[in-house]
Design a protein around this motif. Sequence first.
Motif, PDB file in Angstrom:
ATOM      1  N   LEU A 158      13.899 -21.645   1.245  1.00  0.00           N
ATOM      2  CA  LEU A 158      14.281 -21.336  -0.120  1.00  0.00           C
ATOM      3  C   LEU A 158      13.038 -20.845  -0.858  1.00  0.00           C
ATOM      4  CD1 LEU A 158      16.658 -24.317  -0.965  1.00  0.00           C
ATOM      5  CD2 LEU A 158      17.261 -21.982  -0.323  1.00  0.00           C
ATOM      6  N   LEU A 159      12.909 -19.539  -0.949  1.00  0.00           N
ATOM      7  CA  LEU A 159      11.727 -18.943  -1.556  1.00  0.00           C
ATOM      8  C   LEU A 159      11.969 -18.694  -3.038  1.00  0.00           C
ATOM      9  CD1 LEU A 159      10.803 -16.323   1.211  1.00  0.00           C
ATOM     10  CD2 LEU A 159      10.040 -18.687   0.990  1.00  0.00           C
ATOM     11  N   THR A 160      10.929 -18.856  -3.813  1.00  0.00           N
ATOM     12  CA  THR A 160      11.002 -18.557  -5.245  1.00  0.00           C
ATOM     13  C   THR A 160      10.296 -17.257  -5.583  1.00  0.00           C
ATOM     14  OG1 THR A 160       8.986 -19.813  -5.735  1.00  0.00           O
ATOM     15  CG2 THR A 160      11.084 -21.014  -5.775  1.00  0.00           C
ATOM     16  N   HIS A 161       9.226 -16.946  -4.879  1.00  0.00           N
ATOM     17  CA  HIS A 161       8.450 -15.736  -5.160  1.00  0.00           C
ATOM     18  C   HIS A 161       7.938 -15.152  -3.847  1.00  0.00           C
ATOM     19  CE1 HIS A 161       8.303 -18.029  -8.900  1.00  0.00           C
ATOM     20  NE2 HIS A 161       8.053 -16.895  -9.546  1.00  0.00           N
ATOM     21  N   ALA A 162       7.711 -13.848  -3.849  1.00  0.00           N
ATOM     22  CA  ALA A 162       7.084 -13.185  -2.708  1.00  0.00           C
ATOM     23  C   ALA A 162       6.317 -11.980  -3.223  1.00  0.00           C
ATOM     24  CB  ALA A 162       8.129 -12.745  -1.675  1.00  0.00           C
ATOM     25  N   ALA A 163       5.180 -11.714  -2.600  1.00  0.00           N
ATOM     26  CA  ALA A 163       4.366 -10.549  -2.917  1.00  0.00           C
ATOM     27  C   ALA A 163       4.119  -9.771  -1.632  1.00  0.00           C
ATOM     28  CB  ALA A 163       3.035 -10.972  -3.541  1.00  0.00           C
ATOM     29  N   ILE A 164       4.162  -8.449  -1.720  1.00  0.00           N
ATOM     30  CA  ILE A 164       4.021  -7.587  -0.551  1.00  0.00           C
ATOM     31  C   ILE A 164       2.958  -6.546  -0.847  1.00  0.00           C
ATOM     32  CG2 ILE A 164       5.292  -6.217   1.163  1.00  0.00           C
ATOM     33  CD1 ILE A 164       7.881  -7.228  -0.191  1.00  0.00           C
ATOM     34  N   GLY A 165       2.105  -6.282   0.132  1.00  0.00           N
ATOM     35  CA  GLY A 165       1.074  -5.259   0.004  1.00  0.00           C
ATOM     36  C   GLY A 165       0.968  -4.429   1.262  1.00  0.00           C
ATOM     37  N   ALA A 166       0.594  -3.166   1.113  1.00  0.00           N
ATOM     38  CA  ALA A 166       0.435  -2.264   2.255  1.00  0.00           C
ATOM     39  C   ALA A 166      -1.026  -2.200   2.656  1.00  0.00           C
ATOM     40  CB  ALA A 166       0.941  -0.856   1.906  1.00  0.00           C
ATOM     41  N   VAL A 167      -1.275  -2.367   3.935  1.00  0.00           N
ATOM     42  CA  VAL A 167      -2.624  -2.250   4.489  1.00  0.00           C
ATOM     43  C   VAL A 167      -2.546  -1.338   5.704  1.00  0.00           C
ATOM     44  CG1 VAL A 167      -3.393  -4.519   3.672  1.00  0.00           C
ATOM     45  CG2 VAL A 167      -2.288  -4.320   5.902  1.00  0.00           C
ATOM     46  N   GLN A 168      -3.715  -0.892   6.169  1.00  0.00           N
ATOM     47  CA  GLN A 168      -3.724  -0.042   7.344  1.00  0.00           C
ATOM     48  C   GLN A 168      -3.120  -0.791   8.530  1.00  0.00           C
ATOM     49  OE1 GLN A 168      -4.279   2.999   7.364  1.00  0.00           O
ATOM     50  NE2 GLN A 168      -5.469   3.432   5.521  1.00  0.00           N
ATOM     51  N   GLY A 205      10.821 -10.531  -3.895  1.00  0.00           N
ATOM     52  CA  GLY A 205       9.663  -9.657  -3.698  1.00  0.00           C
ATOM     53  C   GLY A 205      10.123  -8.270  -3.296  1.00  0.00           C
ATOM     54  N   MET A 206       9.455  -7.230  -3.827  1.00  0.00           N
ATOM     55  CA  MET A 206       9.871  -5.858  -3.553  1.00  0.00           C
ATOM     56  C   MET A 206       8.656  -4.945  -3.546  1.00  0.00           C
ATOM     57  SD  MET A 206      12.467  -3.426  -5.787  1.00  0.00           S
ATOM     58  CE  MET A 206      13.926  -4.375  -5.393  1.00  0.00           C
ATOM     59  N   MET A 207       8.656  -3.958  -2.635  1.00  0.00           N
ATOM     60  CA  MET A 207       7.578  -2.973  -2.571  1.00  0.00           C
ATOM     61  C   MET A 207       8.091  -1.694  -1.915  1.00  0.00           C
ATOM     62  SD  MET A 207       4.000  -2.919  -0.419  1.00  0.00           S
ATOM     63  CE  MET A 207       4.881  -2.356   1.035  1.00  0.00           C
ATOM     64  N   TRP A 208       7.766  -0.550  -2.505  1.00  0.00           N
ATOM     65  CA  TRP A 208       8.054   0.739  -1.893  1.00  0.00           C
ATOM     66  C   TRP A 208       6.957   1.074  -0.883  1.00  0.00           C
ATOM     67  CZ3 TRP A 208      12.259   3.931  -2.727  1.00  0.00           C
ATOM     68  CH2 TRP A 208      13.072   3.641  -3.816  1.00  0.00           C
ATOM     69  N   LEU A 209       7.320   1.673   0.235  1.00  0.00           N
ATOM     70  CA  LEU A 209       6.315   2.194   1.155  1.00  0.00           C
ATOM     71  C   LEU A 209       5.674   3.427   0.546  1.00  0.00           C
ATOM     72  CD1 LEU A 209       7.844   1.935   4.752  1.00  0.00           C
ATOM     73  CD2 LEU A 209       6.572   0.240   3.442  1.00  0.00           C
ATOM     74  N   ASN A 210       4.413   3.642   0.862  1.00  0.00           N
ATOM     75  CA  ASN A 210       3.712   4.807   0.360  1.00  0.00           C
ATOM     76  C   ASN A 210       4.233   6.080   1.022  1.00  0.00           C
ATOM     77  OD1 ASN A 210       2.022   3.293  -1.338  1.00  0.00           O
ATOM     78  ND2 ASN A 210       0.620   2.858   0.340  1.00  0.00           N
ATOM     79  N   ILE A 211       3.916   7.199   0.387  1.00  0.00           N
ATOM     80  CA  ILE A 211       4.330   8.504   0.891  1.00  0.00           C
ATOM     81  C   ILE A 211       3.228   9.070   1.773  1.00  0.00           C
ATOM     82  CG2 ILE A 211       5.086  10.821   0.263  1.00  0.00           C
ATOM     83  CD1 ILE A 211       7.029   8.625  -0.494  1.00  0.00           C
ATOM     84  N   GLN A 212       3.635   9.740   2.831  1.00  0.00           N
ATOM     85  CA  GLN A 212       2.662  10.283   3.783  1.00  0.00           C
ATOM     86  C   GLN A 212       2.081  11.583   3.242  1.00  0.00           C
ATOM     87  OE1 GLN A 212       4.113  10.521   7.763  1.00  0.00           O
ATOM     88  NE2 GLN A 212       2.164  11.103   8.632  1.00  0.00           N
TER      89      GLN A 212
END
Length: 922
Positions: free
Chosen positions: A234-244, A154-161
């Motif tokens: 042992l993980l096969t998948h991951a999802a990441i999301g940004a919230v307040q 799983g991969m996610m970029w942080l948002n820009i300020q």
Amino acid sequence: MPMMMDDGINVDDLFGEPASLELALPPATTTKGLAQRLDELRLLGCCQKIAWSRQGCIAYITHDSSRVNLRHLECRPSDGKWILSEDTPLNPVAEAHGGHPLAHLSWNELGSELAVADSSGRVSIYNIAIGLNSLAGQRQAIYDADDDGGQIVGMMWLNIQRSVHAFNQAAKVQGRWAYSPFRRRPIGPLHPAGKAALVCVTKSGMIRLLYQNPDARWAEISAELKTTAYSDRLLTHAAIGAVQGGIVIATHSACEKLCFYRAQINWTPAQWDPSQLKHAPNQFPVPNFRFMHAKVETSSSVPSVNRAEGQNPNDAPQSTNSLYCLTHLDIIMAAHDNPSGMTTNPWIVAVFSIPPHAVPDPSQQLPSSVIVRWQLESAPPVLHPKFDEVTSKKNNVQVKPKTAIRRLEDIQCDKYVLSIDQTEFGNVLAITYDDSTITFYDPKTMAILNGIDDANTVTSLAQAGFSYPPDTPGLYIGFSPSGCIAMTLDGDGQTQLRVMEHTYGVVNGIPDESKLSAAIASLTLAFCRGCGSELNTDDILMILRRQVSPDDQATFVNEVYRALAVNCNFTQENDKLMSHQYLPRCLSIQAALGFKDKYKSRSFASNVPWTILQLRHASVLYALFLQFIKGAQTEPPDPDALRILLGNTKWALDFLHFVLNDLLDLADELEDVLDDQEALAQKLKTTTSLPLVILLSSMSRAFLRFICRGLRGIHGIHTGYGAAPLSGDARLSYSEVCQTIDASPVRIDVYEKFVAGVDSAVRHGYHAAGFGDAERPGPERELLVNARIAPVLVPAVATILRQTVPALKPDIDRLAIYTADYSWLGLGTDRRAEMYRRSRDVDIIKKIPVRPVQVSTGGAGDSAKGFVVAHHQPRRRCVRCCEILSGMYTPRPSLSFRMLYKLGYVRYCICGGGWTLETDAK
């Protein structure tokens, strides 16, 4: 004798049976490589091999998984057609990953940084430096350990300020489209120094944060996700999301357990000021993870797919079908372009598919893929009633709500799901299937968007009737910034471009104006969203050039000016004109719509905005140069900066001469009708005088005023170099600037008087017709969009040609103006200007003519002919207007680079198009 299993041999005929034996042979798969792709989706949580940057760069992993190639959309100079560029290899990748197979690509929110991950979880990061096909390395993969457990799932970029303008929808009010802009604030944890940061989850259950420090170096922290059993690790998948307030993480383990986490990324210090570096050079913000105690676990297995229609999924039988395997896990966030913020909680989506060669029970007709969804909800904790009898020592004790997961109704698909993407700033969920079909859903309701349901409200291109026609199937897909174009990779690693289409209101040969209007409004909405977020809009331009008629293109441009609230009336001098956020983008797409090819002149209506872009460039350049000079300078300008100043001074003066020369000729040509308003109005309808339109437009007239002011200021600062005297090439260049201004056949003050006279005539014309501030934008927009002179301005034209222009004759050298060569300006439509375009380029930034590169023979003849004698010099070409910028301008502490950086020309042309690096001059 043919083989028994050759095509045309029926197995049933061999046994003489009239009915099929139903041997349950696996169906033939028409998509090459589908089985391997589904295995990849099942085994690798991160395996996106093509990614389209919001800056316009397309990166994809080659078929052998060893290299990354770059492509982009570009306007072909030879014929003006928009195409997909040739491949450019990103050479540092192969060396950085040391032969490890590349597995995943991901661009950050801005589309400027690219992360490349290999099968061992090693990550390298690259940045768009000077062109869409030239990326510079920022982080090396060698920093990461070579560990199978480090494989990224799983991969996610942080948002820009940053806070940007966004658009929710377009709604028709009283026959006109009304757009709803609002200010969108950044979401989720943000790097306090505004730098890039990347969150990764590994196969072994570790969460990593890669972040860039203010000194451009990369650092990392990591932590372990809390698990309940060893097998969960042992993980096969991951999802990441940004919230307040943090991030949400969903994981899927090898034992088919779905877990949900909330985490915070806290920085110390939380606020960072660059001035702090003076006191503490190495004290940069340091992050740490803080996990919230809100982990939720649930089984992710697919229940019986024979559940009765409409049955509550939570009440479904718990019998599972072991044939299905997880292939996708995502967290779907609320639409970004929502004025009320995140009104709904995110939801988790998972896709389970049957392997193509699996043998199911013949009695069951199982769907190929099943889309399973869970809604995240905040539920109050349920305590045993006995707790009510316990007296608490604390009053008003508030029990924090816990996060619950509620399973929503499954969606069954008779095709294999290959990709789930949120497009159009989260307003559309695009699902791609193995047969090339792309279906669009409303993320809030999962209703299919298949055309116009409400012709008076537009929320996206898909909702307005745009769709992807059937095409050759691909295994990987990447969508453009606005979602209207996609690039696919097939089983052989070959690329293909797919473009959205629309009937534009014509159904069975019968036009429907409401559908045409909605299509134009949806394109306008998509373009405005790109402008508000400062993203690339070449994909929309490609749609407009390929599919939309010239009349409807003009309608689109008018809608854009209205939607972005660009007031075209600048009869009152406005210094904010040079820093207007949307004006360059409006002018750029308008100019691009009339571009024919590199060697032909633009259409007249397109030449007006193109000319204004040049005037704006000179105006901003002079203002910035004077600001640097009058500031606290420790060193004089470098020769490159003064050469840029010299080239633009020559261009600005020649343009002023070009305008005055044309007005003098026009005054002679129309002398007989200047006293007859109706005859003059009829004449002006067929007159294609670019200088006249430029003078009448208050916007371009303001830029002319700024240029005159800048020329006067530059000529008057030569005495200010006493503290830092110029020397060498810099002194020669500045001396030539002053000599160019002194040698002008018309003094700068005469031009200022001329512009002031035109301004007075236009103001008087508006006043005489009773046009106030509310009425003036109409004729001003006619000048800008259609290059047409409104009737209210006809008296002003008569005054200019009858009084203003003749009054200048005693102060000008008309012969010098008449005999000058203006073909190099790039604005003429005569044969001489076309010949110049075919023989030479003009540097669009420096305004210096550049001959096609010649190879030096050592003789003196080349220099005498005025050729540039040089070896192959790198240069950049704009992908939108096809103009050239010569030289590389590598970062250095010189005024020339600081000027280009401040003006935004390191990555972009003056028209806003991206650069592409050309190694060989053409």
